[in-house]
Scaffold this motif. Sequence first.
Motif: not given
Length: 208
Positions: A17, A21-22, A24, A75, A78-79, A82, A177, A180
Motif C-alpha cells: 500500500s 503510486s500515490s 498527487e 485530498y 487522504y493525506k 496516510l 485505502d 485513497r
Amino acid sequence: MKALPALLALLAALTASATASSPEAPQSLPILYDQPGDRYILRIDNRRYQMPYATKEGIARLMSAANYPRTKLLYDEYKRALEEREKAEATIRRSQANLTRENERVARLSRSLESLRSQLALLRGLPNIDLNQLLFLQDQIRSTAAALAAAEAQEAKAAAALDRTQGSAEATLRRADEARDAYVAALTAYEKPLAEIRALAMSVGSAL
C-alpha cells in the motif's frame, strides 16, 4: 509466535500500500482574465491562451462542475489517513521488534538450560562426582529455568501486544485505502471538466 504469519501478511500489505503510486494533489482551477477587445485570457497548465468571449460562460460552468473544494477536502483527508498509516506502521514494527527480542531471549535461555542439563547428566555419569560442581550446576539450572519462565511470560505479553497493534493497524490501513479510493474517484471526476477546458483552449484559443 502464532501471530507471526498474520503479521507478515499485514506488513506485506502495508508495504504494498505504501509503495503504490500515490495520487498527487488536485491541480488548481484555471484562471480567467478579462481584457479589452473580444478576447479574454485563460490560464491553465501554467500556459496562457487568448479565448473568444463566447466561450467564457461555458468554461465558467466547467470550472464550477469540477468542484475543486470537495476534491481538495478529500485530498486533505487522504493525506491525514496516510499520516495515520505511517504511525501505525511504525508502531507495529516496534511491537514486532520487541517480540523478536523476546523470542531470541527465550531461545538463548532454552539453549543455556539444555546445555546445563547436558553437563549435569555428564557429571553424574562420571566415576568420581565433584559434589561442589554438582551443586553449582543444579543451582545454575534452577536459576536459568526461573529466568526462562520469566522470559516466556514476557514473550507472551509481547505477542499479545503485537496482536492488539495488528488489529489497530488493519483498521488504519482500511481507512487509508478507503480515503485513497474516495480521493482518486473525486480526482478523476475533477479532471474531466479540466480536460474539456484544455481541449477548448487548444482548439479555439491562441497560445501566448
